[in-house]
Design a protein around this motif. Structure first.
Motif, short mmCIF file in Angstrom:
data_model
loop_
_atom_site.label_atom_id
_atom_site.label_comp_id
_atom_site.label_asym_id
_atom_site.label_seq_id
_atom_site.Cartn_x
_atom_site.Cartn_y
_atom_site.Cartn_z
N CYS A 313 0.85 -1.20 0.00
CA CYS A 313 0.00 0.00 0.00
C CYS A 313 0.88 1.24 0.00
O CYS A 313 0.95 1.98 0.99
CB CYS A 313 -0.94 -0.01 1.20
SG CYS A 313 -2.06 -1.43 1.18
N ALA A 323 -5.06 -5.26 -4.96
CA ALA A 323 -6.33 -4.55 -4.82
C ALA A 323 -7.52 -5.51 -4.90
O ALA A 323 -7.37 -6.72 -5.07
CB ALA A 323 -6.43 -3.51 -5.93
N TYR A 339 -11.09 -1.55 -10.30
CA TYR A 339 -10.27 -1.93 -9.14
C TYR A 339 -10.59 -0.98 -7.98
O TYR A 339 -11.03 0.14 -8.19
CB TYR A 339 -8.78 -1.78 -9.45
CG TYR A 339 -8.25 -2.70 -10.52
CD1 TYR A 339 -8.07 -4.06 -10.29
CD2 TYR A 339 -7.89 -2.19 -11.78
CE1 TYR A 339 -7.57 -4.90 -11.28
CE2 TYR A 339 -7.38 -3.02 -12.77
CZ TYR A 339 -7.22 -4.38 -12.51
OH TYR A 339 -6.72 -5.20 -13.50
N LYS A 341 -8.46 0.10 -4.22
CA LYS A 341 -7.42 -0.11 -3.22
C LYS A 341 -7.48 1.05 -2.24
O LYS A 341 -7.79 2.18 -2.64
CB LYS A 341 -6.06 -0.17 -3.89
CG LYS A 341 -4.94 -0.62 -2.96
CD LYS A 341 -3.69 -0.88 -3.77
CE LYS A 341 -2.52 -1.25 -2.89
NZ LYS A 341 -1.30 -1.43 -3.67
#
Length: 465
Positions: A313, A323, A339, A341
């Protein structure tokens, strides 16, 4: 708490406007152990890890007023009748990683993916190259919460990394889909290729008669061959599955199978059939877990880049690796939408990647709470699967009670009004979310939650506000 981070970001932004720069990254990381969270989350309590279980906490399951928490050393049962006063009822010392747990009636099932010299709770490590070594699934009777009893062990090929319960329609049997991987021709009970899952049938009237009834080959063509490249460019080959999530009432399951994601038809639980396959060779290193939305029209797959022991991250790895990936199910096919994240960059000493979560039962919306190891706990609204949005979070600064890259939340699940997080080293955390998008879930009462066995939530559960 959450304000410190905001204030620092604001200060950095003002400084940037003034033509000077501050080291915003360093300023953005909370102090070791410091809690930061969004204003709509409250930390209700933390129950430290039981003394008896020296190893790390793993996955969780829930039933009635109890939470069950796995640990590499065994498992624990907690009384959560009053979440603010969550307390330990009992711990069972029975080593063998990961001890991912699920519950059904008076039974608890635990996954053992660590080769042991026998199937007992006194067992010790023994190489998988020894034919007599044991790994697989342990079954406990939990009718007496203070004194669980070990009743049966079922050996499975390559052990059991995770497992998924699929109860039959008549309530006579429960099937266990066992996911495992990592074959080697040096392991007599786990040779290559290993393109299968093991199915254990547990007759509920006589659980001690549980046995493996089938080992269906899900990848007759061998599955994705992978790419042998250095981290983070490597792509895992498919040798079995890492995790399967079943939605029995809809007759479907989704498998996260290392090199690919699959949809299964499980209307006949003894003969699951692959109906769709998807790969992502650009961004996914390791297909780790799967979650359906309540309608069964979407699947969230997670990518465990770095195996949960790497700092992903950060700016170097970026927003599309390690992710979640959101897929719509369109005419039986998996169609990629986006996606997601977490956007908060973590320290390079913090293991952080998409991990286990569950839905928050809000009718008409798709909202999931999820663990990100030392990235903390995140709540994401993915009603629009092309534009998922984080609506809440909770995390601690780097865990300096343990070696670097070995801390954080393994699982975060929503159960009957609260979020429960299983932290490697810090124990069990209980959180409460107060948000207009999720508050309707407060009235929904589940009798049981095994995150890998989804059930539709009660339609009319608007309950008391």
């Amino acid at each position: 708490m959450f304000t410190r981070r905001r204030v620092l970001i604001l200060v950095a932004a003002l400084a940037a406007l003034a033509g000077t720069t501050l080291p915003v990254q360093a300023a953005d990381i909370p102090a070791p152990g410091e809690i930061v969270m969004s204003p709509n989350i409250k930390h209700v309590t933390n129950v430290p890890k039981p003394e008896a279980l020296a190893d790390i906490h793993t996955d969780m399951a829930f039933q009635g007023h109890y939470a069950y928490v796995g640990n590499y050393s065994g498992f624990s049962i907690y009384d959560i009748r009053k979440p603010k006063r969550t307390s330990l009822v009992s711990s069972v010392v029975c080593p063998g990683g990961q001890m991912d747990v699920s519950v059904h009636g008076d039974l608890l099932f635990g996954s053992v993916d660590s080769s042991r010299n026998d199937d007992s709770c006194n067992s010790t490590s023994q190489p998988a190259s020894v034919k007599e070594s044991w790994e697989g699934v342990r079954i406990f009777d939990i009718s007496d919460k203070a004194h669980p009893k070990y009743i049966k062990a079922v050996e499975t090929n390559c052990g059991s990394h995770t497992h998924t319960l699929v109860p039959d329609r008549w309530g006579r049997n429960v099937y266990i889909y066992v996911s495992s991987y990592g074959p080697s021709d040096a392991f007599p009970d786990c040779t290559t290729p290993h393109d299968l899952i093991s199915i254990i049938k547990v007759p509920l009237r006589d659980p001690s008669a549980a046995s493996v009834i089938a080992t269906p080959n899900l990848f007759p063509d061998g599955g994705y061959p992978g790419k042998q490249l250095p981290y983070p460019e490597g792509r895992s080959a498919t040798t079995g599955c890492h995790d399967i999530t079943a939605y029995p009432e809809k007759g479907i399951a989704a498998g996260a199978c290392m090199g690919e994601g699959i949809l299964l038809d499980i209307r006949d639980p003894e003969r699951p059939r692959v109906t769709a396959t998807v790969r992502d060779e650009r961004n996914f290193a390791f297909w780790h877990s799967a979650t359906f939305n309540n309608e069964g029209t979407k699947v969230i797959f997670t990518d465990e880049l770095g195996g949960g022991g790497a700092a992903t991250c950060n700016e170097a790895i970026g927003p599309e690796r390690g992710a979640n990936a959101y897929y719509d199910i369109v005419r039986g096919r998996l169609v990629f939408r986006s996606y997601f994240k977490i956007s908060r960059h973590q320290d390079d000493s913090e293991n952080c990647v998409a991990h286990n979560g569950s839905l928050i039962p809000v009718k008409g919306r798709d909202i999931m709470v999820q663990a990100w190891y030392q990235g903390g706990i995140s709540v994401v609204d993915f009603t629009d699967s092309a534009h998922p949005e984080e609506i809440a979070y909770f995390e601690r600064g780097p865990d300096n009670t343990a070696p670097a890259l070995s801390g954080g939340f393994w699982s975060a699940y929503y159960y009957n009004g609260h979020i429960y997080g299983s932290d490697f080293n810090q124990g069990l955390d209980v959180l409460k979310i107060n948000d207009w998008r999720t508050n309707r879930a407060n009235g929904v009462k589940m009798r049981e939650l095994n995150a890998q066995t989804q059930t539709s939530y009660p339609e009319h559960g608007h309950g008391h506000h």
